[in-house]
Design a protein around this motif. Structure first.
Motif, short mmCIF file in Angstrom:
data_model
loop_
_atom_site.label_atom_id
_atom_site.label_comp_id
_atom_site.label_asym_id
_atom_site.label_seq_id
_atom_site.Cartn_x
_atom_site.Cartn_y
_atom_site.Cartn_z
N ALA A 477 0.92 -1.29 -0.09
CA ALA A 477 -0.21 -0.16 0.00
C ALA A 477 0.91 1.28 -0.15
O ALA A 477 0.35 2.32 -0.51
N LYS A 480 1.15 3.05 -3.34
CA LYS A 480 0.08 3.75 -3.96
C LYS A 480 -0.40 4.87 -3.42
O LYS A 480 -0.58 5.04 -2.00
N LEU A 483 -3.51 5.69 -1.30
CA LEU A 483 -3.61 5.11 -0.01
C LEU A 483 -2.92 5.40 1.16
O LEU A 483 -2.85 5.17 2.37
N LEU A 536 -8.07 -1.07 5.84
CA LEU A 536 -6.96 -0.75 4.50
C LEU A 536 -7.55 -1.51 3.40
O LEU A 536 -7.52 -1.07 2.16
N GLU A 540 -8.77 0.15 -0.32
CA GLU A 540 -8.46 -0.35 -1.66
C GLU A 540 -9.37 -0.91 -2.50
O GLU A 540 -9.45 -0.55 -3.73
N GLN A 543 -11.97 2.08 -3.50
CA GLN A 543 -11.22 2.99 -4.35
C GLN A 543 -11.27 2.47 -5.84
O GLN A 543 -11.45 3.36 -6.91
#
Length: 596
Positions: A477, A480, A483, A536, A540, A543
């Motif tokens: 993560a 990205k 995130l 989390l 992800e 999104q």
């Protein structure tokens, strides 16, 4: 009046995006568990809970169970609801088709259990205990016992219990006194008293099968000398119908703070006929099958109560007019704004929402690993999945039930004075939720299990099944940008968890009271990180859906905003928990007993 709607959209999101039903249906024996079938099953289960079970929840609480002449009568409507439940096949949803079950994954059954616990926790106790008895008997019972009794448990015409606690002992089962004496004909005579036996006596089924811990005459001391026995209320005839009454009777039922429509019984065994389940003196191994499954189930009870509490708090906050928004009038056509505009009310609502949705995702992941452990073709994969479940079981039980109690109290707080009144329904959730933190091993016991057994087991091998995937997901993560605001708080909290783990391991080797003093705070810290990991993953996935324009955009946007609240407002508790853990045992243990 309280409300409830099963959270089907969120459950589908968890099953499809977080767990992956395609992985589940790839397991041997689960080929038919397609997303379409599972969706249909859960929709029908939602209807049952909303339309049949939920309307009986408050009335069942008000009426409670009735005890007369050794017999227990459940509240009005419960027997009819139970008949509806078993006739539709819900009892055997996740049971072996060889005994009449439908063979669906445990994950699906656990999702249904959440709905049941939200709708009517007291009702759910009866089929829940039967499923626990089924699991223990299916794993450790002889072929003869399984053929004779499992079909009755699966179709729900007979029910089951677990009889552990005695008047002088609860968690310390090594000192039980119930005796089992061979009768010379392959069976045993059971004598003793058990207390706090949920569903020990009731009028829902034609027979009740008690799984009883007892000692044989040659039993060694402690838990090494405990055996497990199957003791029916009525002795079965050759044709499978209930026959003569066995030497087991209900002495009384408890008058309780909550779950009043669930009978909690004192059970007296006097030369009752029973059959050995598993090997002599190895009863704890078999009983732990029930207890571990029950601990996960109790965690789901906490989740179910958190969900229904949240729904009722939101409903009231939207309707209740009180004061004006601090940023200006929001409802100019009304004498006041709805209280959902106020920051503190929103803090309460978001706390319950963020905890509940995070727990649902984490609970589903643990349930998925239950199925992998049982069905996967690779032995190493099965072992790893089982060890993950072992590690997470005390966390699910303790954290989820704490969340359920906290969310129920939030619902009362949002309702204000009306929440304190029986008619509004939410005070029942506080009373019902309180037992979940106590039975199947108090939450303090779960914390001791985590630090005393799970952490040191095989030099910390169980921890790797959590630490390694969390570390990998955090690292991925970090790459990205979208995130970043979510992964950084989790990375910091995860580092605190690692530090706390090393600290407890180091101090605990020198002084076991150091580990005991840190246990509850450590479990909470661990659980908060686990929820953060779930959030989390959900961010992800949400999104990704928004990026390609698929699905309900409002749903996914709400996921991301709730995750932001969790990461910034709830996860930082890990900092203070770490400080508390580092303070050690001295502040707890230095005060002399006489000074209390």
């Amino acid at each position: 009046m309280p409300i409830y709607k099963a959270p089907l959209e969120d459950v589908r999101f968890v099953l499809d995006e977080i767990v992956g039903l395609d992985k589940l249906s790839a397991l041997p024996g689960y080929e038919d568990a397609t997303p379409e079938l599972v969706g249909q099953v859960l929709e029908e289960g939602a209807k049952l809970c909303e339309e049949v079970l939920f309307p009986l929840n408050q009335s069942g609480d008000g009426e409670g169970c009735h005890f007369e002449n050794g017999e227990v009568r459940t509240p009005k409507g419960f027997k009819e609801a139970y008949t509806t439940y078993i006739e539709a096949g819900w009892q055997g949803l996740a049971c072996d088709p060889a005994y009449g079950g439908q063979g669906l994954p445990k994950l699906v059954n656990i999702m249904l259990e959440e709905f049941i616990c939200s709708a009517n926790l007291s009702f759910g106790m009866y089929p829940g205990l039967s499923l626990g008895a089924y699991n223990a008997l299916a794993m450790y019972g002889s072929d003869e016992l399984k053929q004779r009794f499992l079909p009755k448990l699966v179709d729900g015409t007979w029910s089951g219990t677990m009889c552990l606690t005695e008047p002088h002992c609860g968690t310390d089962l090594g000192i039980i006194r119930t005796k089992a004496v061979p009768d010379g004909e392959g069976a045993y005579k059971i004598t003793g008293t058990k207390i706090f036996i949920s569903a020990g006596e009731h009028d829902l089924t034609e027979n009740i099968l008690h799984l009883v811990l007892a000692r044989l005459p040659d039993a060694p001391a402690g838990t090494r000398g405990i055996s497990l026995f199957l003791v029916p209320k009525f002795m079965p005839n050759e044709d499978g119908t209930p026959g003569a009454r066995n030497g087991v009777a209900c002495g009384s039922i408890e008058h309780k703070m909550g779950i009043k429509a669930s009978s909690t019984c004192v059970m007296n065994f006097e030369d009752a006929t029973g059959w050995l389940v598993g090997e002599p003196h190895k009863g704890m191994r078999a009983m732990f099958v029930m207890m571990n499954a029950a601990r996960l189930a109790v965690g789901i009870q906490g989740l179910g109560l958190a969900e229904v509490s949240y729904q009722n708090a939101v409903n009231y906050a939207r309707e209740r007019l009180q004061g004006r928004s601090l940023s200006g009038v929001k409802a100019p056509d009304k004498p006041a704004d709805p209280i959902i505009v106020h920051p503190d009310v929103r803090r309460n609502l978001l706390t319950a929402r963020a905890y509940g949705e995070g727990a649902r995702a984490l609970g589903a992941l643990v349930a998925y690993h239950l199925d992998v452990a049982e069905k996967h073709a690779d032995a190493r994969t099965c072992r790893d999945a089982d060890e993950f479940v072992q590690l997470m079981t005390p966390i699910v039980k303790a954290l989820f039930t704490d969340i359920g109690f906290e969310s129920a109290n939030i619902a009362v707080q949002v309702h204000g004075g009306h929440g304190f009144i029986w008619e509004t329904g939410v005070e029942q959730y506080v009373r019902d939720a309180r037992i979940c933190q106590i039975y199947e091993g108090t939450n303090g016991i779960q914390a001791l299990d985590l630090v005393g057994r799970k952490l040191p087991q095989d030099m910390g091998r169980l921890l790797r099944h959590f630490f390694h995937p969390v570390g990998r997901d955090i690292e991925a993560a970090m790459e990205k940008d979208e995130l970043g605001e979510f992964v950084m708080p989790l990375a910091k909290a995860f580092a605190k968890l690692q530090q706390a783990t090393a600290l407890i391991a180091q101090k605990g080797l020198k002084d076991p009271e150091e580990a005991g003093a840190a246990a509850s705070d450590y479990l909470r810290l661990f659980g908060l990180v686990a929820l953060g990991w779930s959030w989390l993953t959900m961010v992800e996935k949400a999104q990704a859906k928004l990026d390609v324009g698929e699905g309900n955009a409002a749903f996914y946007e709400a996921k991301i905003k709730t995750a932001r609240f969790y990461m910034t407002k709830l996860l930082p508790q890990t900092n203070s928990l770490f400080i508390t853990i580092a303070a050690g045992a001295k502040p707890l243990m230095e005060l002399e007993e006489a000074a209390f």
